[in-house]
Design a protein around this motif. Structure first.
Motif: not given
Length: 602
Positions: A416-436
Protein backbone atom coordinates in the motif's frame (compact mmCIF):
# COMPACT_ATOMS: atom_id res chain seq x y z
CA UNK A 1 74.36 4.63 20.95
CA UNK A 2 74.93 1.00 21.92
CA UNK A 3 77.80 -0.84 23.64
CA UNK A 4 79.56 -1.42 20.32
CA UNK A 5 79.00 2.00 18.79
CA UNK A 6 82.17 3.36 17.17
CA UNK A 7 83.06 7.05 17.18
CA UNK A 8 82.70 8.58 13.74
CA UNK A 9 80.76 5.56 12.43
CA UNK A 10 77.10 6.52 12.08
CA UNK A 11 76.11 3.04 10.96
CA UNK A 12 76.95 1.63 14.38
CA UNK A 13 74.37 3.85 16.13
CA UNK A 14 70.63 4.51 15.81
CA UNK A 15 69.54 7.77 14.18
CA UNK A 16 66.57 8.20 16.49
CA UNK A 17 65.21 11.31 14.79
CA UNK A 18 65.00 9.48 11.45
CA UNK A 19 63.46 6.45 13.13
CA UNK A 20 60.68 8.57 14.67
CA UNK A 21 60.09 10.50 11.44
CA UNK A 22 59.61 7.25 9.52
CA UNK A 23 57.35 5.84 12.24
CA UNK A 24 54.87 8.70 12.04
CA UNK A 25 54.83 9.22 8.28
CA UNK A 26 52.87 6.27 6.78
CA UNK A 27 49.15 6.73 6.05
CA UNK A 28 46.94 5.50 8.87
CA UNK A 29 49.36 6.30 11.70
CA UNK A 30 47.43 8.57 14.07
CA UNK A 31 50.42 9.72 16.09
CA UNK A 32 53.70 8.72 17.72
CA UNK A 33 54.31 8.87 21.47
CA UNK A 34 57.96 8.28 22.42
CA UNK A 35 59.59 7.97 25.84
CA UNK A 36 63.36 8.36 25.33
CA UNK A 37 65.67 7.39 28.19
CA UNK A 38 69.19 7.79 26.79
CA UNK A 39 72.07 10.16 27.21
CA UNK A 40 71.60 13.26 25.01
CA UNK A 41 67.94 12.23 24.53
CA UNK A 42 67.00 15.73 23.37
CA UNK A 43 69.05 15.12 20.23
CA UNK A 44 66.46 12.57 19.12
CA UNK A 45 63.93 15.21 18.08
CA UNK A 46 62.96 14.74 14.42
CA UNK A 47 64.00 17.44 11.95
CA UNK A 48 60.92 19.60 11.35
CA UNK A 49 61.93 19.94 7.69
CA UNK A 50 61.36 16.21 7.36
CA UNK A 51 58.04 16.37 9.19
CA UNK A 52 56.46 18.70 6.63
CA UNK A 53 57.28 16.37 3.74
CA UNK A 54 56.77 12.66 3.11
CA UNK A 55 53.42 10.94 2.75
CA UNK A 56 51.87 12.89 5.63
CA UNK A 57 52.67 16.32 4.15
CA UNK A 58 52.97 17.78 7.63
CA UNK A 59 49.85 16.13 9.08
CA UNK A 60 51.87 13.83 11.35
CA UNK A 61 51.61 13.99 15.14
CA UNK A 62 54.33 13.49 17.76
CA UNK A 63 54.65 13.74 21.51
CA UNK A 64 58.14 13.08 22.87
CA UNK A 65 59.12 12.94 26.54
CA UNK A 66 62.92 12.82 26.85
CA UNK A 67 65.13 11.98 29.82
CA UNK A 68 67.75 14.68 29.21
CA UNK A 69 68.69 17.56 26.95
CA UNK A 70 70.89 17.10 23.91
CA UNK A 71 73.95 18.19 25.95
CA UNK A 72 73.29 16.08 29.05
CA UNK A 73 73.94 12.55 30.13
CA UNK A 74 71.18 10.37 31.63
CA UNK A 75 71.97 8.39 34.76
CA UNK A 76 71.00 4.90 35.92
CA UNK A 77 67.66 4.84 34.10
CA UNK A 78 66.37 7.34 36.67
CA UNK A 79 63.90 8.66 34.12
CA UNK A 80 62.28 5.27 33.44
CA UNK A 81 62.10 4.31 37.11
CA UNK A 82 60.63 7.61 38.30
CA UNK A 83 58.19 7.74 35.39
CA UNK A 84 56.94 4.23 36.20
CA UNK A 85 56.43 5.21 39.85
CA UNK A 86 54.69 8.42 38.84
CA UNK A 87 52.24 6.57 36.58
CA UNK A 88 51.47 4.10 39.37
CA UNK A 89 50.89 6.89 41.91
CA UNK A 90 49.11 9.35 39.63
CA UNK A 91 49.28 13.14 39.49
CA UNK A 92 46.75 15.01 41.67
CA UNK A 93 44.87 17.83 39.98
CA UNK A 94 46.07 16.85 36.49
CA UNK A 95 42.75 15.60 35.17
CA UNK A 96 41.94 12.26 33.58
CA UNK A 97 44.74 12.03 30.98
CA UNK A 98 48.48 12.51 31.52
CA UNK A 99 50.26 14.18 28.63
CA UNK A 100 53.98 14.60 28.11
CA UNK A 101 54.11 18.21 29.33
CA UNK A 102 52.32 17.37 32.60
CA UNK A 103 54.63 14.44 33.22
CA UNK A 104 57.70 16.56 32.50
CA UNK A 105 56.79 19.05 35.24
CA UNK A 106 55.85 16.26 37.66
CA UNK A 107 59.26 14.61 37.09
CA UNK A 108 61.20 17.82 37.71
CA UNK A 109 61.37 17.37 41.50
CA UNK A 110 62.03 13.64 41.22
CA UNK A 111 65.03 13.67 38.86
CA UNK A 112 67.82 16.01 39.97
CA UNK A 113 70.83 15.12 37.82
CA UNK A 114 69.24 15.74 34.42
CA UNK A 115 66.57 17.93 32.84
CA UNK A 116 63.62 16.24 31.15
CA UNK A 117 62.44 17.77 27.88
CA UNK A 118 59.26 17.66 25.80
CA UNK A 119 58.66 17.96 22.07
CA UNK A 120 55.10 18.16 20.67
CA UNK A 121 54.18 18.38 16.99
CA UNK A 122 50.55 18.30 15.80
CA UNK A 123 49.96 18.99 12.13
CA UNK A 124 46.59 17.24 11.85
CA UNK A 125 43.75 19.76 11.80
CA UNK A 126 41.21 16.95 12.16
CA UNK A 127 42.73 15.34 15.26
CA UNK A 128 40.10 14.54 17.89
CA UNK A 129 42.28 15.07 20.96
CA UNK A 130 45.83 15.72 22.10
CA UNK A 131 48.20 12.78 22.34
CA UNK A 132 48.41 11.41 25.86
CA UNK A 133 50.69 8.93 27.60
CA UNK A 134 48.51 7.31 30.27
CA UNK A 135 45.31 7.50 32.30
CA UNK A 136 45.79 9.32 35.57
CA UNK A 137 45.07 6.92 38.43
CA UNK A 138 44.26 9.98 40.56
CA UNK A 139 41.77 11.39 38.07
CA UNK A 140 38.57 12.94 39.38
CA UNK A 141 36.17 10.31 40.67
CA UNK A 142 32.44 10.24 41.29
CA UNK A 143 31.76 11.85 44.66
CA UNK A 144 28.44 10.61 46.03
CA UNK A 145 26.08 13.41 47.02
CA UNK A 146 28.49 16.19 46.21
CA UNK A 147 28.87 17.34 42.62
CA UNK A 148 26.64 18.64 39.88
CA UNK A 149 27.74 18.65 36.28
CA UNK A 150 28.07 21.34 33.63
CA UNK A 151 24.49 20.89 32.43
CA UNK A 152 23.10 21.12 35.97
CA UNK A 153 25.27 24.11 36.80
CA UNK A 154 24.12 25.91 33.67
CA UNK A 155 20.42 25.35 34.34
CA UNK A 156 20.73 26.19 38.03
CA UNK A 157 22.67 29.40 37.36
CA UNK A 158 20.07 30.51 34.81
CA UNK A 159 17.20 29.77 37.20
CA UNK A 160 18.85 31.56 40.13
CA UNK A 161 19.74 34.59 38.02
CA UNK A 162 16.02 35.18 37.50
CA UNK A 163 15.19 34.58 41.17
CA UNK A 164 17.29 36.75 43.44
CA UNK A 165 16.33 35.36 46.85
CA UNK A 166 19.04 32.70 46.99
CA UNK A 167 22.73 32.71 46.11
CA UNK A 168 25.05 29.79 45.44
CA UNK A 169 26.98 28.50 48.48
CA UNK A 170 30.68 29.32 48.59
CA UNK A 171 31.74 25.67 48.73
CA UNK A 172 29.59 24.53 45.81
CA UNK A 173 26.33 22.61 45.80
CA UNK A 174 25.76 19.40 47.71
CA UNK A 175 22.55 17.43 48.15
CA UNK A 176 21.39 18.93 51.48
CA UNK A 177 21.84 22.44 50.08
CA UNK A 178 19.88 21.53 46.93
CA UNK A 179 17.05 20.14 49.06
CA UNK A 180 17.04 23.31 51.15
CA UNK A 181 16.91 25.39 47.98
CA UNK A 182 14.04 23.29 46.67
CA UNK A 183 12.04 23.81 49.88
CA UNK A 184 12.63 27.56 49.92
CA UNK A 185 11.61 27.89 46.27
CA UNK A 186 8.49 25.82 46.90
CA UNK A 187 7.43 28.28 49.61
CA UNK A 188 7.83 31.31 47.36
CA UNK A 189 4.96 32.85 45.43
CA UNK A 190 7.21 34.40 42.79
CA UNK A 191 6.82 32.76 39.36
CA UNK A 192 10.61 32.55 38.90
CA UNK A 193 10.83 30.27 41.94
CA UNK A 194 9.02 27.45 40.10
CA UNK A 195 11.92 26.89 37.72
CA UNK A 196 14.39 26.98 40.62
CA UNK A 197 12.35 24.33 42.41
CA UNK A 198 12.23 22.14 39.28
CA UNK A 199 15.97 22.35 38.68
CA UNK A 200 16.93 21.73 42.31
CA UNK A 201 14.54 18.80 42.58
CA UNK A 202 15.79 17.34 39.28
CA UNK A 203 19.42 17.62 40.40
CA UNK A 204 18.67 15.84 43.65
CA UNK A 205 17.01 12.97 41.78
CA UNK A 206 19.83 12.86 39.21
CA UNK A 207 22.44 12.69 41.98
CA UNK A 208 20.63 9.94 43.88
CA UNK A 209 20.24 7.97 40.65
CA UNK A 210 23.91 8.46 39.81
CA UNK A 211 25.00 7.06 43.17
CA UNK A 212 22.80 4.01 42.61
CA UNK A 213 24.05 3.45 39.04
CA UNK A 214 27.68 3.58 40.18
CA UNK A 215 27.07 1.04 42.93
CA UNK A 216 24.99 -1.23 40.67
CA UNK A 217 26.56 -0.93 37.21
CA UNK A 218 29.87 0.87 37.72
CA UNK A 219 31.91 -2.31 37.19
CA UNK A 220 30.56 -2.87 33.64
CA UNK A 221 29.31 0.53 32.47
CA UNK A 222 31.56 2.03 29.78
CA UNK A 223 31.61 5.21 27.71
CA UNK A 224 30.53 3.38 24.50
CA UNK A 225 27.65 1.79 26.43
CA UNK A 226 26.56 5.23 27.66
CA UNK A 227 26.59 6.57 24.10
CA UNK A 228 24.40 3.62 23.08
CA UNK A 229 22.08 4.50 25.96
CA UNK A 230 21.91 8.04 24.57
CA UNK A 231 20.91 6.66 21.16
CA UNK A 232 18.09 4.63 22.73
CA UNK A 233 16.83 7.66 24.65
CA UNK A 234 16.93 9.86 21.56
CA UNK A 235 14.73 7.34 19.73
CA UNK A 236 12.05 8.15 22.32
CA UNK A 237 12.76 11.87 22.53
CA UNK A 238 12.37 12.38 18.77
CA UNK A 239 8.82 11.02 18.64
CA UNK A 240 7.62 12.39 21.99
CA UNK A 241 4.72 14.85 22.09
CA UNK A 242 5.54 17.53 22.96
CA UNK A 243 8.97 17.07 21.42
CA UNK A 244 11.93 16.78 23.79
CA UNK A 245 15.43 18.21 23.48
CA UNK A 246 17.73 15.58 21.95
CA UNK A 247 20.52 14.20 24.09
CA UNK A 248 23.76 15.41 22.47
CA UNK A 249 26.59 15.10 25.03
CA UNK A 250 29.88 16.76 24.01
CA UNK A 251 32.25 14.29 22.36
CA UNK A 252 35.07 15.18 24.72
CA UNK A 253 33.36 13.92 27.90
CA UNK A 254 33.40 10.31 29.01
CA UNK A 255 33.01 8.02 31.99
CA UNK A 256 31.42 9.49 35.13
CA UNK A 257 31.15 12.93 33.54
CA UNK A 258 29.16 11.49 30.66
CA UNK A 259 26.89 9.56 33.03
CA UNK A 260 26.22 12.75 35.00
CA UNK A 261 25.39 14.59 31.76
CA UNK A 262 22.91 11.87 30.67
CA UNK A 263 21.19 11.84 34.07
CA UNK A 264 20.99 15.62 34.37
CA UNK A 265 19.61 15.90 30.84
CA UNK A 266 16.89 13.39 31.70
CA UNK A 267 15.99 15.16 34.94
CA UNK A 268 16.14 18.75 33.68
CA UNK A 269 15.28 18.95 29.97
CA UNK A 270 11.63 17.96 30.21
CA UNK A 271 8.24 19.63 29.67
CA UNK A 272 6.75 21.79 32.39
CA UNK A 273 4.49 18.90 33.45
CA UNK A 274 7.19 16.24 32.97
CA UNK A 275 8.25 13.81 35.67
CA UNK A 276 12.04 13.64 36.23
CA UNK A 277 11.73 10.31 38.04
CA UNK A 278 10.04 8.68 35.03
CA UNK A 279 12.76 10.01 32.73
CA UNK A 280 15.48 8.73 35.04
CA UNK A 281 13.79 5.33 35.17
CA UNK A 282 14.05 5.26 31.38
CA UNK A 283 17.82 5.85 31.67
CA UNK A 284 18.15 3.06 34.24
CA UNK A 285 16.27 0.63 31.97
CA UNK A 286 18.49 1.50 29.01
CA UNK A 287 21.66 1.04 31.09
CA UNK A 288 20.43 -2.38 32.25
CA UNK A 289 19.76 -3.43 28.66
CA UNK A 290 23.04 -2.18 27.23
CA UNK A 291 25.12 -3.64 30.08
CA UNK A 292 23.30 -6.97 30.38
CA UNK A 293 22.13 -6.25 33.94
CA UNK A 294 18.84 -6.89 35.71
CA UNK A 295 16.64 -4.17 37.16
CA UNK A 296 15.57 -6.74 39.76
CA UNK A 297 18.81 -6.05 41.61
CA UNK A 298 18.09 -4.94 45.18
CA UNK A 299 20.00 -1.67 44.66
CA UNK A 300 17.70 -0.74 41.78
CA UNK A 301 14.59 -1.85 43.60
CA UNK A 302 15.53 0.15 46.68
CA UNK A 303 16.12 3.23 44.51
CA UNK A 304 12.73 2.76 42.84
CA UNK A 305 10.96 2.44 46.21
CA UNK A 306 12.69 5.47 47.70
CA UNK A 307 11.98 7.71 44.71
CA UNK A 308 8.51 6.46 43.91
CA UNK A 309 9.68 5.10 40.57
CA UNK A 310 8.43 1.50 40.81
CA UNK A 311 5.66 1.79 38.20
CA UNK A 312 7.77 4.12 36.03
CA UNK A 313 10.62 1.58 36.09
CA UNK A 314 8.31 -1.27 35.06
CA UNK A 315 7.03 0.85 32.16
CA UNK A 316 10.59 1.84 31.21
CA UNK A 317 11.78 -1.78 31.15
CA UNK A 318 8.88 -2.72 28.86
CA UNK A 319 9.64 0.22 26.57
CA UNK A 320 13.33 -0.69 26.42
CA UNK A 321 12.45 -4.29 25.54
CA UNK A 322 10.43 -3.00 22.57
CA UNK A 323 13.31 -0.74 21.50
CA UNK A 324 15.70 -3.70 21.74
CA UNK A 325 13.46 -5.89 19.57
CA UNK A 326 13.05 -3.19 16.93
CA UNK A 327 16.78 -2.52 17.01
CA UNK A 328 17.66 -6.19 16.85
CA UNK A 329 15.99 -7.42 13.68
CA UNK A 330 16.76 -6.09 10.20
CA UNK A 331 15.58 -7.28 6.81
CA UNK A 332 18.27 -7.72 4.14
CA UNK A 333 17.23 -7.60 0.48
CA UNK A 334 20.27 -8.45 -1.62
CA UNK A 335 20.89 -8.13 -5.36
CA UNK A 336 24.48 -9.41 -5.03
CA UNK A 337 23.80 -12.24 -7.54
CA UNK A 338 23.53 -9.74 -10.42
CA UNK A 339 25.88 -10.50 -13.31
CA UNK A 340 25.63 -7.06 -14.91
CA UNK A 341 22.97 -4.89 -13.30
CA UNK A 342 19.67 -6.60 -12.44
CA UNK A 343 19.77 -10.15 -11.03
CA UNK A 344 17.64 -13.19 -11.77
CA UNK A 345 17.45 -14.02 -8.06
CA UNK A 346 17.03 -11.86 -4.95
CA UNK A 347 18.31 -13.20 -1.63
CA UNK A 348 16.66 -12.13 1.62
CA UNK A 349 17.63 -12.60 5.25
CA UNK A 350 16.27 -11.64 8.61
CA UNK A 351 19.43 -10.70 10.44
CA UNK A 352 19.91 -10.55 14.16
CA UNK A 353 22.88 -8.18 14.57
CA UNK A 354 25.70 -9.85 12.66
CA UNK A 355 23.91 -13.15 12.01
CA UNK A 356 21.38 -14.14 9.37
CA UNK A 357 18.74 -16.25 11.14
CA UNK A 358 16.27 -16.79 8.28
CA UNK A 359 17.09 -16.97 4.58
CA UNK A 360 15.21 -17.35 1.33
CA UNK A 361 15.96 -16.89 -2.39
CA UNK A 362 13.34 -15.47 -4.78
CA UNK A 363 13.38 -15.86 -8.56
CA UNK A 364 12.61 -12.73 -10.58
CA UNK A 365 12.74 -11.16 -13.99
CA UNK A 366 16.16 -9.40 -14.35
CA UNK A 367 14.77 -5.85 -14.40
CA UNK A 368 13.83 -3.10 -12.00
CA UNK A 369 10.15 -4.00 -12.31
CA UNK A 370 10.95 -7.67 -11.72
CA UNK A 371 12.89 -6.96 -8.54
CA UNK A 372 10.46 -4.40 -7.11
CA UNK A 373 7.51 -6.71 -7.77
CA UNK A 374 8.96 -9.02 -5.09
CA UNK A 375 8.94 -6.40 -2.32
CA UNK A 376 5.39 -6.95 -0.95
CA UNK A 377 6.00 -10.72 -0.85
CA UNK A 378 9.36 -10.25 0.91
CA UNK A 379 7.87 -7.91 3.53
CA UNK A 380 5.12 -10.42 4.24
CA UNK A 381 7.68 -13.25 4.52
CA UNK A 382 9.71 -11.26 7.05
CA UNK A 383 6.73 -10.32 9.21
CA UNK A 384 5.74 -13.97 9.59
CA UNK A 385 9.18 -15.00 10.80
CA UNK A 386 10.34 -12.24 13.11
CA UNK A 387 10.09 -13.56 16.69
CA UNK A 388 8.20 -12.02 19.56
CA UNK A 389 5.97 -9.76 17.49
CA UNK A 390 8.83 -7.33 16.79
CA UNK A 391 8.33 -4.85 13.98
CA UNK A 392 10.44 -4.86 10.83
CA UNK A 393 11.33 -1.21 10.31
CA UNK A 394 15.00 -1.43 9.27
CA UNK A 395 15.80 -2.67 5.78
CA UNK A 396 19.23 -3.08 4.16
CA UNK A 397 19.17 -3.12 0.36
CA UNK A 398 22.35 -4.58 -1.16
CA UNK A 399 22.94 -3.07 -4.57
CA UNK A 400 25.58 -3.51 -7.32
CA UNK A 401 27.61 -0.38 -8.03
CA UNK A 402 26.02 -0.08 -11.47
CA UNK A 403 22.59 0.54 -9.88
CA UNK A 404 23.54 2.81 -6.99
CA UNK A 405 23.44 5.91 -9.20
CA UNK A 406 20.10 5.20 -10.85
CA UNK A 407 17.90 3.18 -8.48
CA UNK A 408 16.14 4.50 -5.39
CA UNK A 409 14.65 1.37 -3.79
CA UNK A 410 12.97 3.32 -0.99
CA UNK A 411 10.57 4.72 -3.61
CA UNK A 412 9.46 1.26 -4.79
CA UNK A 413 6.02 -0.02 -3.83
CA UNK A 414 5.90 -2.41 -0.87
CA UNK A 415 2.14 -2.95 -1.04
CA UNK A 416 0.00 0.00 0.00
CA UNK A 417 2.96 2.34 0.54
CA UNK A 418 6.49 2.96 -0.64
CA UNK A 419 9.21 0.83 0.91
CA UNK A 420 10.68 3.89 2.63
CA UNK A 421 7.39 5.45 3.76
CA UNK A 422 7.48 3.72 7.15
CA UNK A 423 10.80 1.89 7.05
CA UNK A 424 14.40 3.01 7.42
CA UNK A 425 16.07 1.91 4.18
CA UNK A 426 19.88 1.84 3.97
CA UNK A 427 21.87 1.25 0.79
CA UNK A 428 24.78 -1.22 0.96
CA UNK A 429 27.24 -1.98 -1.82
CA UNK A 430 27.20 -5.60 -3.03
CA UNK A 431 31.00 -5.64 -3.15
CA UNK A 432 31.14 -5.47 0.65
CA UNK A 433 28.93 -8.55 1.00
CA UNK A 434 30.52 -10.73 -1.70
CA UNK A 435 34.12 -9.50 -1.61
CA UNK A 436 36.28 -10.28 -4.67
CA UNK A 437 39.71 -11.78 -4.07
CA UNK A 438 41.54 -8.62 -5.10
CA UNK A 439 39.84 -6.77 -2.21
CA UNK A 440 40.23 -9.53 0.40
CA UNK A 441 40.58 -8.06 3.88
CA UNK A 442 38.86 -4.80 2.89
CA UNK A 443 36.13 -5.05 5.52
CA UNK A 444 38.54 -5.97 8.31
CA UNK A 445 40.83 -3.05 7.49
CA UNK A 446 37.94 -0.60 7.56
CA UNK A 447 36.85 -1.47 11.10
CA UNK A 448 39.39 0.84 12.76
CA UNK A 449 38.57 3.51 10.21
CA UNK A 450 34.89 3.35 11.14
CA UNK A 451 35.72 3.70 14.83
CA UNK A 452 37.67 6.87 14.01
CA UNK A 453 34.75 8.23 11.97
CA UNK A 454 32.52 7.87 15.02
CA UNK A 455 34.57 10.39 17.02
CA UNK A 456 34.59 14.15 16.40
CA UNK A 457 36.39 16.76 18.45
CA UNK A 458 33.32 18.71 19.56
CA UNK A 459 29.62 19.19 19.00
CA UNK A 460 30.01 21.80 16.27
CA UNK A 461 32.69 19.96 14.30
CA UNK A 462 32.11 19.15 10.65
CA UNK A 463 31.24 15.66 9.51
CA UNK A 464 34.40 13.56 8.99
CA UNK A 465 34.14 13.62 5.20
CA UNK A 466 36.87 14.21 2.62
CA UNK A 467 35.05 16.11 -0.14
CA UNK A 468 36.26 15.59 -3.72
CA UNK A 469 35.87 18.53 -6.09
CA UNK A 470 35.87 18.57 -9.87
CA UNK A 471 39.63 19.08 -9.79
CA UNK A 472 40.04 15.94 -7.69
CA UNK A 473 37.94 13.70 -9.96
CA UNK A 474 38.93 15.04 -13.38
CA UNK A 475 41.98 12.76 -13.57
CA UNK A 476 40.60 9.30 -12.77
CA UNK A 477 44.04 7.69 -12.79
CA UNK A 478 45.46 10.28 -10.40
CA UNK A 479 42.47 9.86 -8.08
CA UNK A 480 42.94 6.08 -8.09
CA UNK A 481 46.62 6.53 -7.19
CA UNK A 482 45.76 8.81 -4.26
CA UNK A 483 43.19 6.29 -3.05
CA UNK A 484 45.76 3.48 -3.22
CA UNK A 485 48.20 5.60 -1.18
CA UNK A 486 45.61 6.05 1.54
CA UNK A 487 45.33 9.82 1.15
CA UNK A 488 41.63 9.82 2.13
CA UNK A 489 41.20 8.32 5.59
CA UNK A 490 37.69 9.50 6.37
CA UNK A 491 34.35 9.09 4.62
CA UNK A 492 34.46 10.29 1.01
CA UNK A 493 31.97 12.72 -0.48
CA UNK A 494 31.57 13.83 -4.09
CA UNK A 495 30.47 17.46 -4.21
CA UNK A 496 29.35 16.99 -7.85
CA UNK A 497 28.51 14.24 -10.33
CA UNK A 498 31.44 14.01 -12.77
CA UNK A 499 30.63 12.80 -16.30
CA UNK A 500 32.49 9.54 -15.62
CA UNK A 501 30.95 8.95 -12.16
CA UNK A 502 29.78 5.46 -13.14
CA UNK A 503 33.41 4.44 -13.79
CA UNK A 504 34.55 5.94 -10.48
CA UNK A 505 31.96 4.34 -8.19
CA UNK A 506 33.54 0.90 -7.72
CA UNK A 507 36.98 2.39 -7.08
CA UNK A 508 35.60 4.83 -4.51
CA UNK A 509 33.42 2.21 -2.80
CA UNK A 510 36.43 -0.07 -2.41
CA UNK A 511 38.36 2.63 -0.56
CA UNK A 512 35.85 4.00 1.94
CA UNK A 513 33.18 2.41 4.13
CA UNK A 514 30.97 5.48 3.62
CA UNK A 515 30.46 7.19 0.26
CA UNK A 516 28.21 10.23 -0.26
CA UNK A 517 27.27 11.77 -3.62
CA UNK A 518 24.66 14.21 -5.00
CA UNK A 519 21.34 12.78 -6.18
CA UNK A 520 21.20 14.97 -9.27
CA UNK A 521 23.66 16.76 -11.52
CA UNK A 522 23.59 19.79 -9.23
CA UNK A 523 26.52 20.30 -6.89
CA UNK A 524 26.10 19.62 -3.20
CA UNK A 525 24.78 22.85 -1.70
CA UNK A 526 26.29 24.55 1.32
CA UNK A 527 23.03 23.87 3.19
CA UNK A 528 23.32 20.18 2.30
CA UNK A 529 26.77 20.07 3.86
CA UNK A 530 25.52 21.88 6.94
CA UNK A 531 22.77 19.28 7.40
CA UNK A 532 25.29 16.47 6.89
CA UNK A 533 27.38 17.99 9.68
CA UNK A 534 24.33 18.42 11.90
CA UNK A 535 22.88 14.94 11.45
CA UNK A 536 26.08 12.91 11.08
CA UNK A 537 25.60 11.09 14.38
CA UNK A 538 22.09 10.02 13.28
CA UNK A 539 22.99 8.83 9.78
CA UNK A 540 22.25 6.85 7.72
CA UNK A 541 18.77 6.60 9.27
CA UNK A 542 17.95 10.28 8.78
CA UNK A 543 18.44 10.09 5.00
CA UNK A 544 15.15 8.31 4.36
CA UNK A 545 13.31 10.76 6.61
CA UNK A 546 14.75 13.58 4.51
CA UNK A 547 13.55 11.80 1.36
CA UNK A 548 10.04 11.64 2.83
CA UNK A 549 10.13 15.41 3.22
CA UNK A 550 11.11 15.70 -0.44
CA UNK A 551 8.28 13.39 -1.50
CA UNK A 552 5.76 15.50 0.43
CA UNK A 553 7.04 18.68 -1.19
CA UNK A 554 6.92 17.10 -4.68
CA UNK A 555 3.33 15.99 -4.05
CA UNK A 556 2.34 19.51 -2.95
CA UNK A 557 1.74 18.36 0.61
CA UNK A 558 2.97 20.34 3.64
CA UNK A 559 6.10 18.92 5.23
CA UNK A 560 5.46 17.78 8.80
CA UNK A 561 8.76 17.21 10.58
CA UNK A 562 8.82 14.62 13.34
CA UNK A 563 10.03 17.43 15.60
CA UNK A 564 10.60 21.17 15.27
CA UNK A 565 14.34 20.55 15.27
CA UNK A 566 14.00 18.77 11.89
CA UNK A 567 12.46 21.68 9.97
CA UNK A 568 15.51 21.86 7.66
CA UNK A 569 16.01 18.11 7.28
CA UNK A 570 14.74 18.22 3.68
CA UNK A 571 18.01 19.95 2.74
CA UNK A 572 19.68 16.58 3.29
CA UNK A 573 17.49 14.98 0.61
CA UNK A 574 19.85 16.02 -2.19
CA UNK A 575 22.41 13.46 -1.02
CA UNK A 576 22.68 9.72 -1.59
CA UNK A 577 24.93 7.38 0.38
CA UNK A 578 26.28 3.83 0.51
CA UNK A 579 26.85 3.19 4.21
CA UNK A 580 28.76 0.26 5.74
CA UNK A 581 28.91 0.48 9.54
CA UNK A 582 30.46 -1.98 11.99
CA UNK A 583 27.18 -3.83 12.44
CA UNK A 584 26.94 -4.37 8.69
CA UNK A 585 30.56 -5.53 8.44
CA UNK A 586 29.75 -8.12 11.13
CA UNK A 587 27.00 -9.46 8.86
CA UNK A 588 29.40 -9.47 5.91
CA UNK A 589 31.83 -11.61 7.95
CA UNK A 590 29.02 -14.03 8.81
CA UNK A 591 27.98 -14.16 5.15
CA UNK A 592 31.54 -14.94 4.04
CA UNK A 593 31.66 -17.91 6.42
CA UNK A 594 28.26 -19.35 5.50
CA UNK A 595 27.70 -18.59 1.80
CA UNK A 596 29.99 -19.58 -1.05
CA UNK A 597 29.73 -17.20 -4.02
CA UNK A 598 30.94 -18.52 -7.38
CA UNK A 599 30.01 -15.57 -9.56
CA UNK A 600 28.98 -12.10 -8.66
CA UNK A 601 29.06 -8.52 -9.84
CA UNK A 602 29.60 -5.48 -7.67
Amino acid sequence: MAHDTEAGHAGSSVALGNLLTNAGDPPGVKGVIALIDTCHAGGGVPDTRDLVSGFSLGKSRYSLLMAASAAQKAYDLDFSGELARLLREGVPGAGELLRSAVLKWALTDRILRQNCQVFDWDGDADAEEELWVALNVRRPAWTPGRQIGDLGSQDLDEALSAWHEYSAPAGGWNRPELRELCEQAAGSEEPEALRVQQVADGLVHAGVTGDMVHAWAGHVLTTPALRSVAADLNADYEVARPSLDPLRPPKRIEGSTLLRYVLEHAALRLPITGDPVARLARVVAAIADRCGLSTDDELVRAWARDTGAEIALTDAVARQAAVRQDRRWRLVISLHAAQVDWPETVSVWLRDGGRGEYHEVHQCEPSRIGVERLFPEIIGWARKRVPGGARITNIDVVVPAALLLTWEPEMASAGRTRLGARNTVVLRWAGRLAVPGILAGMNEEDRDRLKDLGVRPSDDARAPVDWLSEGDTRDARGLAERLHMGCYERAIGLDHRPPHIAELMETLLAHTPILVWPRTDSEVSSSGRVRLDEYWDRLPDKFVEAYRHRWSAEAGEPVRPVSTRDEHLAELAGLRAAWHDLDWLDFCSWFEQHHQIDQWSA
